[in-house]
Design a protein around this motif. Structure first.
Motif, PDB file in Angstrom:
ATOM      1  N   VAL A 268      69.404  48.582  34.437  1.00 50.03           N
ATOM      2  CA  VAL A 268      70.660  47.864  34.676  1.00 50.03           C
ATOM      3  C   VAL A 268      70.760  47.402  36.127  1.00 50.03           C
ATOM      4  O   VAL A 268      71.145  46.259  36.396  1.00 50.03           O
ATOM      5  CB  VAL A 268      71.858  48.751  34.293  1.00 50.03           C
ATOM      6  N   ARG A 269      70.404  48.273  37.058  1.00 48.51           N
ATOM      7  CA  ARG A 269      70.472  47.881  38.465  1.00 48.51           C
ATOM      8  C   ARG A 269      69.480  46.757  38.766  1.00 48.51           C
ATOM      9  O   ARG A 269      69.795  45.824  39.506  1.00 48.51           O
ATOM     10  CB  ARG A 269      70.200  49.084  39.373  1.00 48.51           C
ATOM     11  N   ASP A 273      70.614  43.194  40.314  1.00 44.48           N
ATOM     12  CA  ASP A 273      70.042  42.738  41.582  1.00 44.48           C
ATOM     13  C   ASP A 273      69.366  41.385  41.448  1.00 44.48           C
ATOM     14  O   ASP A 273      69.318  40.612  42.415  1.00 44.48           O
ATOM     15  CB  ASP A 273      69.035  43.765  42.107  1.00 44.48           C
ATOM     16  N   ALA A 274      68.867  41.078  40.250  1.00 40.69           N
ATOM     17  CA  ALA A 274      68.190  39.794  40.024  1.00 40.69           C
ATOM     18  C   ALA A 274      69.159  38.668  39.703  1.00 40.69           C
ATOM     19  O   ALA A 274      68.740  37.519  39.558  1.00 40.69           O
ATOM     20  CB  ALA A 274      67.182  39.945  38.891  1.00 40.69           C
ATOM     21  N   GLY A 275      70.447  38.991  39.582  1.00 44.81           N
ATOM     22  CA  GLY A 275      71.441  37.964  39.287  1.00 44.81           C
ATOM     23  C   GLY A 275      71.725  37.771  37.817  1.00 44.81           C
ATOM     24  O   GLY A 275      72.396  36.805  37.433  1.00 44.81           O
ATOM     25  N   ILE A 276      71.238  38.668  36.968  1.00 43.22           N
ATOM     26  CA  ILE A 276      71.539  38.586  35.537  1.00 43.22           C
ATOM     27  C   ILE A 276      72.997  38.996  35.320  1.00 43.22           C
ATOM     28  O   ILE A 276      73.422  40.043  35.813  1.00 43.22           O
ATOM     29  CB  ILE A 276      70.598  39.508  34.735  1.00 43.22           C
ATOM     30  N   PRO A 277      73.784  38.212  34.589  1.00 42.81           N
ATOM     31  CA  PRO A 277      75.173  38.613  34.320  1.00 42.81           C
ATOM     32  C   PRO A 277      75.220  39.894  33.486  1.00 42.81           C
ATOM     33  O   PRO A 277      74.535  40.011  32.472  1.00 42.81           O
ATOM     34  CB  PRO A 277      75.743  37.426  33.530  1.00 42.81           C
ATOM     35  N   ALA A 302      77.526  54.221  38.277  1.00 45.86           N
ATOM     36  CA  ALA A 302      76.488  55.244  38.396  1.00 45.86           C
ATOM     37  C   ALA A 302      75.094  54.624  38.409  1.00 45.86           C
ATOM     38  O   ALA A 302      74.172  55.151  39.047  1.00 45.86           O
ATOM     39  CB  ALA A 302      76.610  56.245  37.246  1.00 45.86           C
ATOM     40  N   ALA A 303      74.941  53.503  37.725  1.00 44.91           N
ATOM     41  CA  ALA A 303      73.657  52.798  37.698  1.00 44.91           C
ATOM     42  C   ALA A 303      73.368  52.070  38.999  1.00 44.91           C
ATOM     43  O   ALA A 303      72.234  51.602  39.202  1.00 44.91           O
ATOM     44  CB  ALA A 303      73.624  51.817  36.535  1.00 44.91           C
ATOM     45  N   GLY A 304      74.379  51.946  39.861  1.00 47.23           N
ATOM     46  CA  GLY A 304      74.168  51.298  41.148  1.00 47.23           C
ATOM     47  C   GLY A 304      74.830  49.957  41.303  1.00 47.23           C
ATOM     48  O   GLY A 304      74.641  49.280  42.320  1.00 47.23           O
ATOM     49  N   ILE A 305      75.615  49.538  40.317  1.00 48.00           N
ATOM     50  CA  ILE A 305      76.356  48.282  40.448  1.00 48.00           C
ATOM     51  C   ILE A 305      77.571  48.532  41.335  1.00 48.00           C
ATOM     52  O   ILE A 305      78.289  49.520  41.143  1.00 48.00           O
ATOM     53  CB  ILE A 305      76.772  47.754  39.069  1.00 48.00           C
ATOM     54  N   PRO A 306      77.829  47.673  42.321  1.00 46.74           N
ATOM     55  CA  PRO A 306      78.984  47.878  43.204  1.00 46.74           C
ATOM     56  C   PRO A 306      80.284  47.946  42.408  1.00 46.74           C
ATOM     57  O   PRO A 306      80.447  47.238  41.409  1.00 46.74           O
ATOM     58  CB  PRO A 306      78.950  46.647  44.116  1.00 46.74           C
TER      59      PRO A 306
END
Length: 363
Positions: A268-269, A273-277, A302-306
């Motif tokens: 998911v992260r 990070d690659a810009g995938i919605p 938790a996966a690292g998305i802000p």
């Protein structure tokens, strides 16, 4: 509240990621940022307001065994509503839930019609189970019956192989997706494994559900094509238990499911990070309880998305993706009010202070 009543929401109104207002008014069920002249019957709610939350992968009218009766579907919808979910993308259900559209106290639903699966390659009583030659016809049928979405089962366990495998040949999905697009519908697909993803994306699919098989070599393709993912991490958390249950009969499948689970956060992260919605979906219905949207947002974090991006994935961004308004002037007043700033701690979402649907306080 009477029909002529006015609702006043004050504190912090999060109309957008960078658009914070001090107050809004609800008049005739719609949002206004101008104080109505001569308002007398005014109810005031204070706190932090967000657009009604979105669960972009949910199944109202479905349980672990198939379609449910209207009373059960109503309880499911009310559970989602009370958790702050006021817009649902129903990602496949054999139940007729159109009656919910006539209920102003229940969440709004965007339907994808029935799942479309390969014969004996999905959960019993859930889907149209067909062969590739019929795929275009069934996609056209569900495109006409749904609300702008069609749901394919892209992969499932192949019992002869003993592992996950694609359900459809490339030429079949190409023709089916083209037909859906011709009819004005977008297409999404259930996909756990890696092997079906390239064909689906290159065939023009719009979204992939779960997307646990998204690998480093496929991420650039998703990003280039703008294909969204709905990770349903609260569902992926069940993979170890599923793997344990299938260990004796399908050890290869079980090991695969464990690997997909172990790298779920990295997957998911990497996509984000690659810009995938990335959007919030719980996969409620089936075997999962309804009302888990706050848990899913917390899982994305938790996966690292802000945190702000995770909030957008269930509010501003999700609504724009689905073509539904947020807290714009004149929009239907579907909003949730919280005690504290959800941008500072997304766990706030688990405790709505007030739920406002179609301009009325319903929870």
């Amino acid at each position: 509240m009477s029909d002529g009543a006015v609702l006043h929401v004050k504190g912090r109104v999060l109309a957008g990621p960078d658009d914070v207002r001090d107050e809004l008014w609800v008049v005739g069920g719609r949002i206004s940022y101008d104080r109505p002249a001569g308002a007398r019957d005014v109810t005031t709610v204070t706190g932090w307001a967000l657009p009604g939350l979105v669960d972009a992968h949910c199944h109202v009218g479905l349980d672990a065994h198939g379609p449910v009766d209207a009373e059960t579907a109503e309880k499911q919808a009310l559970t989602d509503r009370d958790a702050g979910t006021l817009l649902v993308r129903d990602a496949g259900s054999p139940s007729d839930t159109r009656w919910i559209d006539d209920r102003a106290d229940l969440p709004k639903i965007i339907r994808a019609g029935w799942h479309i699966a390969r014969t004996r390659r999905y959960i019993r009583n859930y889907a149209w189970e067909i062969e590739p030659d019929d795929l275009v016809a069934y996609v056209a049928q569900e495109a006409r019956r749904g609300d702008g979405w069609v749901k394919l089962v892209g992969d499932w366990i192949d019992r002869d192989l003993g592992d996950l495998a694609p359900c459809w040949p490339r030429e079949a999905v190409e023709a089916a997706i083209a037909e859906a697009h011709r009819l004005g519908a977008r297409v999404t697909a259930h996909c756990f494994a890696e092997s079906s993803l390239r064909d689906l994306v290159e065939a023009g699919i719009d979204c992939v559900e779960h997307a646990t098989g998204l690998s480093e070599d496929l991420i650039p393709l998703f990003a280039e094509r703008g294909v969204a993912i709905v990770p349903t991490l609260v569902n992926i958390a069940t993979f170890p238990k599923l793997a344990e249950g299938g260990e004796k009969k399908f050890p290869r499948w079980s090991a695969h499911m464990r690997r997909l689970h172990e790298r779920r956060y990295d997957t998911v992260r990497g996509a984000y990070d690659a810009g995938i919605p990335v959007y919030v979906g719980t996969d409620a219905g089936g075997s999962l309880a309804h009302g888990l949207v706050a848990e899913e947002v917390a899982e994305l974090v938790a996966a690292g998305i802000p945190p702000l991006a995770a909030l957008s994935a269930t509010t501003w961004g999700a609504r724009a993706w689905l073509g539904r308004p947020g807290l714009q002037e004149g929009a239907p007043a579907d909003l949730v009010v919280y005690e504290a700033d959800p941008r500072a701690d997304v766990r706030v979402l688990a405790a709505p202070r007030r739920v406002v649907l179609n301009g009325r306080v319903v929870g």
